[in-house]
Design a protein around this motif. Structure first.
Motif, mmCIF file in Angstrom:
data_model
loop_
_atom_site.group_PDB
_atom_site.id
_atom_site.type_symbol
_atom_site.label_atom_id
_atom_site.label_comp_id
_atom_site.label_asym_id
_atom_site.label_seq_id
_atom_site.Cartn_x
_atom_site.Cartn_y
_atom_site.Cartn_z
ATOM 1 N N ASN A 271 38.972 55.059 39.192
ATOM 2 C CA ASN A 271 38.950 53.765 39.867
ATOM 3 C C ASN A 271 38.263 52.711 39.004
ATOM 4 O OD1 ASN A 271 40.216 54.756 42.199
ATOM 5 N ND2 ASN A 271 38.261 55.438 43.043
ATOM 6 N N SER A 273 37.264 48.516 39.201
ATOM 7 C CA SER A 273 37.173 47.376 40.116
ATOM 8 C C SER A 273 36.515 46.204 39.406
ATOM 9 C CB SER A 273 36.371 47.750 41.369
ATOM 10 O OG SER A 273 36.258 46.645 42.244
ATOM 11 N N ASP A 291 41.281 46.038 42.401
ATOM 12 C CA ASP A 291 41.028 47.470 42.285
ATOM 13 C C ASP A 291 42.251 48.135 41.667
ATOM 14 O OD1 ASP A 291 38.493 47.343 43.564
ATOM 15 O OD2 ASP A 291 39.487 47.302 45.516
ATOM 16 N N ASN A 293 43.682 52.009 39.910
ATOM 17 C CA ASN A 293 43.488 53.416 39.601
ATOM 18 C C ASN A 293 44.405 53.786 38.440
ATOM 19 O OD1 ASN A 293 44.113 56.463 39.876
ATOM 20 N ND2 ASN A 293 42.346 56.179 41.221
#
Length: 391
Positions: A271, A273, A291, A293
């Motif tokens: 992740n 952010s 965000d 991934n």
């Protein structure tokens, strides 16, 4: 909006000279305040009182399907002198908004806390005790907070609930704030979790007195760059995690508009952010968060804003005028004449949250709603109102 007991705890931090912003856990505090605000559900009423500078009580009654409530008590060995009456308190103390990070403070010397009488030390470390019981489910939560030294404090929280494994859980935090950097050691009975957090601030060291000159005054840093990391491991379930983060934020002496940028990464979960928050005027703040991934290539994008309302202005007048930045007034200055705040957020999945917080006469109020525009059969996900009164 902070409830009464949360407000009392922040007053304890301020009175005991503890910087809550100098921590890895508050790295994204500004973005969370602008994007992750909770919208109320149903009707909730809270009546509270600071019966003495050291003792507070609070009673809450709510209705979300069934009638529930809570009773809480708080004791502080340190007298709290902040104004807590709803008619007189500063709304900036109870409403989470854009966070203006202050200059790093030099920690107190140990001997400053010593009190001697008749050749004996009689000083005691400041302590806060808090307990709350939820009815009718009889869930109990407690907090023990103790300042061990000018640079350290111990925080222990506990929850007792029959629905939890082993009937409850305890979390202990040993926190250190040394100005230039901060540390946090954690232990939780849930999975035998052990953890460590740390934050380092680049730039001048507040523990070292600078050599001041006319040239140095003009060359003072207008922003601060901070880097931190978190590491935790569950002894019982043999699993762990790690995260790291960066933050740059302007300081109060910054001549332009204040802004904060953060970047956090969890490499094990993949992740990433990033956030950008800006105080675009004395009454307007904007925020965005991305965000991503890098394992699944999924992403989320959120936008949010907050708009403060001043007293003695008509609804149409303040809505139009407050959108224009007021550059003649320092953006980081405290506004004493505000009467409320409007918050809104939206993400790329068309989920919307709206919140209006303020004061009417002797009451604090929070009115909010969350919507999902993609679910046409049930657009409103939650609607509610909360009322607070304290004396």
């Amino acid at each position: 909006m902070l409830d009464f007991m949360e407000h009392v705890q922040t007053a304890f931090y301020q009175a005991s000279h503890w910087d809550v912003d100098n921590s890895y856990g508050t790295l994204n505090a500004t973005a969370r305040a602008l994007l992750d605000f909770q919208t109320p559900r149903g009707l909730r009423l809270q009546i509270s009182s600071l019966a003495a500078p050291n003792f507070a009580t609070s009673y809450t009654l709510g209705s979300v399907g069934v009638v529930d409530g809570s009773v809480s008590y708080l004791y502080s060995s340190l007298p709290l002198t902040r104004e807590f009456r709803t008619s007189n308190l500063d709304l900036h103390h109870v409403i989470r908004g854009y966070r203006h990070v202050q200059e790093l403070r030099r920690p107190d010397e140990d001997w400053w806390w010593e009190i001697w009488h008749g050749g004996k030390r009689i000083d005691r470390r400041d302590t806060l005790l808090y307990g709350r019981i939820f009815l009718p489910q009889s869930t109990l939560e407690a907090l023990y907070l103790r300042r061990l030294s000018p640079t350290r404090q111990l925080k222990v929280t506990a929850v007792s609930d029959s629905s939890l494994k082993n009937g409850g859980t305890i979390l202990a935090l040993l926190q250190g704030d040394f100005g230039k950097y901060s540390t946090e050691y954690m232990y939780s009975t849930d999975s035998g979790l052990l953890g460590f957090r740390g934050l380092y601030n680049f730039g001048p060291d507040p523990r070292v007195a600078p050599t001041v000159s006319v040239h140095d005054v003009g060359e003072r840093a207008h922003g601060r760059f901070s880097a931190g990391a978190e590491l935790y491991y569950g002894v019982l379930n043999k699993s762990g995690g790690i995260s790291t983060g960066l933050r740059f934020t302007t300081l109060p002496n910054h001549a332009g508009f204040p802004y904060t940028m953060t970047l956090t990464l969890n490499p094990l979960m993949g992740n990433l952010s990033s956030t950008y928050s800006v105080k675009a005027g004395s009454n307007l703040a904007l925020c965005s968060r991305l965000d991503f991934n890098f394992y699944s290539y999924e992403s989320d994008l959120q936008f949010g804003c907050e708009l403060w309302r001043r007293r003695n202005h008509g609804d149409v007048e303040w809505a139009i005028k407050k959108l224009r930045p007021d550059w003649k007034r320092p953006s980081a200055a405290r506004d004493d004449d505000v009467s409320g705040i409007l918050k809104a957020r939206v993400d790329n999945k068309w989920r919307i949250g709206v919140l209006w917080e303020g004061r009417i006469k002797e009451l604090l109020f929070t009115v909010g709603a969350s919507l999902d525009l993609k679910k046409r059969e049930q657009i409103f996900r939650a609607v509610g109102i909360e009322l607070q009164y304290s004396s």
